[in-house]
Design a protein around this motif. Structure first.
Motif, mmCIF file in Angstrom:
data_model
loop_
_atom_site.group_PDB
_atom_site.id
_atom_site.type_symbol
_atom_site.label_atom_id
_atom_site.label_comp_id
_atom_site.label_asym_id
_atom_site.label_seq_id
_atom_site.Cartn_x
_atom_site.Cartn_y
_atom_site.Cartn_z
ATOM 1 N N ASP A 93 -2.615 10.840 1.177
ATOM 2 C CA ASP A 93 -1.295 10.673 0.557
ATOM 3 C C ASP A 93 -0.900 9.196 0.501
ATOM 4 O O ASP A 93 -0.316 8.741 -0.497
ATOM 5 C CB ASP A 93 -0.243 11.460 1.346
ATOM 6 N N PHE A 94 -1.215 8.459 1.563
ATOM 7 C CA PHE A 94 -0.846 7.045 1.599
ATOM 8 C C PHE A 94 -1.658 6.232 0.584
ATOM 9 O O PHE A 94 -1.117 5.349 -0.086
ATOM 10 C CB PHE A 94 -1.050 6.487 3.007
ATOM 11 N N ILE A 95 -2.932 6.534 0.462
ATOM 12 C CA ILE A 95 -3.758 5.849 -0.535
ATOM 13 C C ILE A 95 -3.209 6.086 -1.934
ATOM 14 O O ILE A 95 -3.095 5.143 -2.743
ATOM 15 C CB ILE A 95 -5.224 6.314 -0.435
ATOM 16 N N ASP A 96 -2.847 7.306 -2.234
ATOM 17 C CA ASP A 96 -2.276 7.605 -3.552
ATOM 18 C C ASP A 96 -0.973 6.837 -3.769
ATOM 19 O O ASP A 96 -0.704 6.346 -4.875
ATOM 20 C CB ASP A 96 -2.032 9.106 -3.692
ATOM 21 N N LYS A 97 -0.177 6.715 -2.715
ATOM 22 C CA LYS A 97 1.080 5.968 -2.814
ATOM 23 C C LYS A 97 0.816 4.493 -3.099
ATOM 24 O O LYS A 97 1.474 3.885 -3.962
ATOM 25 C CB LYS A 97 1.859 6.126 -1.505
ATOM 26 N N VAL A 98 -0.160 3.906 -2.397
ATOM 27 C CA VAL A 98 -0.486 2.492 -2.598
ATOM 28 C C VAL A 98 -1.057 2.258 -3.990
ATOM 29 O O VAL A 98 -0.697 1.288 -4.671
ATOM 30 C CB VAL A 98 -1.468 2.018 -1.511
ATOM 31 N N LEU A 99 -1.937 3.140 -4.437
ATOM 32 C CA LEU A 99 -2.524 2.982 -5.769
ATOM 33 C C LEU A 99 -1.456 3.079 -6.852
ATOM 34 O O LEU A 99 -1.466 2.304 -7.827
ATOM 35 C CB LEU A 99 -3.606 4.038 -5.995
ATOM 36 N N ALA A 100 -0.526 4.000 -6.696
ATOM 37 C CA ALA A 100 0.550 4.144 -7.684
ATOM 38 C C ALA A 100 1.449 2.917 -7.693
ATOM 39 O O ALA A 100 1.870 2.456 -8.757
ATOM 40 C CB ALA A 100 1.360 5.399 -7.385
ATOM 41 N N ALA A 101 1.750 2.382 -6.524
ATOM 42 C CA ALA A 101 2.664 1.244 -6.442
ATOM 43 C C ALA A 101 2.030 -0.040 -6.952
ATOM 44 O O ALA A 101 2.696 -0.860 -7.592
ATOM 45 C CB ALA A 101 3.127 1.057 -4.995
ATOM 46 N N THR A 102 0.746 -0.226 -6.670
ATOM 47 C CA THR A 102 0.093 -1.497 -7.012
ATOM 48 C C THR A 102 -0.588 -1.469 -8.373
ATOM 49 O O THR A 102 -0.890 -2.527 -8.929
ATOM 50 C CB THR A 102 -0.962 -1.848 -5.956
ATOM 51 N N GLY A 103 -0.854 -0.286 -8.899
ATOM 52 C CA GLY A 103 -1.583 -0.188 -10.157
ATOM 53 C C GLY A 103 -3.078 -0.366 -10.000
ATOM 54 O O GLY A 103 -3.804 -0.435 -11.001
ATOM 55 N N ALA A 104 -3.559 -0.438 -8.765
ATOM 56 C CA ALA A 104 -4.989 -0.606 -8.513
ATOM 57 C C ALA A 104 -5.719 0.719 -8.728
ATOM 58 O O ALA A 104 -5.117 1.795 -8.710
ATOM 59 C CB ALA A 104 -5.216 -1.104 -7.089
ATOM 60 N N SER A 105 -7.030 0.637 -8.901
ATOM 61 C CA SER A 105 -7.824 1.860 -9.082
ATOM 62 C C SER A 105 -8.546 2.259 -7.801
ATOM 63 O O SER A 105 -8.922 3.429 -7.637
ATOM 64 C CB SER A 105 -8.850 1.662 -10.207
ATOM 65 N N LYS A 106 -8.749 1.305 -6.901
ATOM 66 C CA LYS A 106 -9.425 1.587 -5.633
ATOM 67 C C LYS A 106 -8.779 0.785 -4.517
ATOM 68 O O LYS A 106 -8.106 -0.216 -4.763
ATOM 69 C CB LYS A 106 -10.924 1.258 -5.703
ATOM 70 N N VAL A 107 -9.030 1.215 -3.279
ATOM 71 C CA VAL A 107 -8.573 0.484 -2.104
ATOM 72 C C VAL A 107 -9.781 0.093 -1.259
ATOM 73 O O VAL A 107 -10.878 0.629 -1.415
ATOM 74 C CB VAL A 107 -7.601 1.322 -1.243
ATOM 75 N N ASP A 108 -9.558 -0.852 -0.358
ATOM 76 C CA ASP A 108 -10.510 -1.180 0.690
ATOM 77 C C ASP A 108 -9.917 -0.708 2.017
ATOM 78 O O ASP A 108 -8.727 -0.939 2.276
ATOM 79 C CB ASP A 108 -10.775 -2.690 0.762
ATOM 80 N N LEU A 109 -10.711 -0.055 2.844
ATOM 81 C CA LEU A 109 -10.250 0.463 4.125
ATOM 82 C C LEU A 109 -10.846 -0.357 5.265
ATOM 83 O O LEU A 109 -12.052 -0.645 5.268
ATOM 84 C CB LEU A 109 -10.650 1.932 4.289
ATOM 85 N N VAL A 110 -9.992 -0.719 6.229
ATOM 86 C CA VAL A 110 -10.432 -1.432 7.418
ATOM 87 C C VAL A 110 -9.920 -0.644 8.620
ATOM 88 O O VAL A 110 -8.713 -0.492 8.802
ATOM 89 C CB VAL A 110 -9.895 -2.872 7.463
ATOM 90 N N GLY A 111 -10.828 -0.115 9.427
ATOM 91 C CA GLY A 111 -10.431 0.741 10.528
ATOM 92 C C GLY A 111 -10.881 0.225 11.872
ATOM 93 O O GLY A 111 -11.947 -0.389 11.994
ATOM 94 N N HIS A 112 -10.049 0.466 12.890
ATOM 95 C CA HIS A 112 -10.380 0.115 14.269
ATOM 96 C C HIS A 112 -10.486 1.382 15.106
ATOM 97 O O HIS A 112 -9.598 2.237 15.065
ATOM 98 C CB HIS A 112 -9.299 -0.809 14.846
ATOM 99 N N SER A 113 -11.598 1.527 15.840
ATOM 100 C CA SER A 113 -11.764 2.641 16.772
ATOM 101 C C SER A 113 -11.670 3.982 16.022
ATOM 102 O O SER A 113 -12.464 4.227 15.117
ATOM 103 C CB SER A 113 -10.720 2.529 17.894
ATOM 104 N N GLU A 114 -10.724 4.848 16.362
ATOM 105 C CA GLU A 114 -10.587 6.101 15.615
ATOM 106 C C GLU A 114 -10.394 5.832 14.128
ATOM 107 O O GLU A 114 -10.838 6.621 13.281
ATOM 108 C CB GLU A 114 -9.408 6.920 16.142
ATOM 109 N N GLY A 115 -9.741 4.722 13.814
ATOM 110 C CA GLY A 115 -9.553 4.340 12.421
ATOM 111 C C GLY A 115 -10.851 4.003 11.717
ATOM 112 O O GLY A 115 -10.872 3.854 10.486
ATOM 113 N N SER A 116 -11.948 3.892 12.470
ATOM 114 C CA SER A 116 -13.265 3.689 11.863
ATOM 115 C C SER A 116 -13.950 5.015 11.540
ATOM 116 O O SER A 116 -14.898 5.054 10.768
ATOM 117 C CB SER A 116 -14.163 2.871 12.804
#
Length: 290
Positions: A110-133
């Protein structure tokens, strides 16, 4: 020794961000928006040279405060950067990453879709730490995320389970692991999805742990005391789009353990280089500490 290593990494991070701030070629950004630049700003529009918004994902028991160093640095480098708090259990407002990873993956989706809609981008880059990886792999596999992710970089990476400083090993040897899981699982569902031998991780790896359209960088530290063994942070389905890297091979002076990787200038610069070039830096310690 662990305290000294953590303190050294934090000191390096503070020095680096102070240097970046005072020497930045865009003082107007600092004047208008303060130290954080355009960090977590949904009005940010990506530049042609950095078209993908960067989303930062914290670890178990953490929150987006883990990226108080990396988030602003990405913003000051010209990225649209965001951090997401995910995985909260009812009645636990500060500690994140506790809930079932499938639920957290839906929050990420849901958050990725929100960011893509707000920025007009077609893709995101993900950077995760620990569980976020680990979470991005859940999103990619179960939420049809491969069309929306360009790069996936990890620090304190945990892809194939941890013994949590060998605590799990001791509990299993004493036949206490099941009892401990029974007590803790209701309040930390993700805890037992991330341990060595967890069925969740076995299912996640079925069919391979990578996708050819996504570019991967897994950074691990040989001083990591929480992801044990640290080599379980590596991906196993290899290809030209997959980079498994020990941080000390980039800079032998980096003493970051698990938590300190989030404030390591070496980690930040290696990830930023990867996002720009799709490759692993060969710069030495001096360049990576800038």
């Amino acid at each position: 020794m662990l305290f000294k290593k953590t303190l050294s990494a934090i000191a390096l991070a503070v020095l680096t961000i102070a240097t970046t701030t005072t020497s930045s070629p865009v003082p107007s950004v600092l004047e208008k928006r303060g130290l954080f630049g355009r960090y977590n700003d949904m009005d940010c529009k990506p530049s042609p040279s950095k078209p993908n918004p960067v989303i930062l994902l914290h670890g178990l028991l953490g929150n987006s405060g883990e990226f108080a160093y990396m988030g602003p640095r990405f913003a000051l480098k010209g990225y649209c950067a965001y951090s997401l708090d995910y995985g909260h259990m009812p009645g636990v407002p500060i500690l994140g990453g506790l809930n079932d990873l499938m639920i957290s993956a839906k929050e990420l989706s849901d958050f990725i879709d929100k960011v893509l809609a707000a920025t007009g981008a077609s893709k995101v880059d993900l950077v995760g730490h620990s569980e976020g990886s680990t979470l991005p792999r859940v999103y990619l596999k179960y939420c049809n995320g491969t069309a929306k992710v360009d790069h996936f970089a990890a620090i304190g990476s945990n892809q194939y389970g941890t013994t949590l400083a060998y605590i799990v090993t001791v509990l299993e040897a004493a036949n206490l692991f099941g009892a401990v899981k029974g007590v803790l699982n209701p309040v930390c569902k993700a805890c037992f999805q991330l341990t060595l031998g967890a069925p969740f991780l076995d299912q996640l790896a079925e069919g391979g742990d990578t996708y050819p359209q996504v570019k991967y960088l897994m950074l691990v530290s040989k001083y990591d005391e929480l992801v044990t063994p640290y080599t379980n942070g590596f991906l196993r389905t290899l290809g030209p789009n997959v980079h498994n890297v020990v941080m000390q091979d980039l800079c032998s002076l980096d003493l970051s353990e698990h938590l300190a990787q989030a404030v390591s200038p070496v980690a930040f610069n290696a990830i930023e280089y990867f996002l720009r070039t799709d490759s692993v830096t060969t710069a030495g310690c001096l360049a990576l500490l800038q």
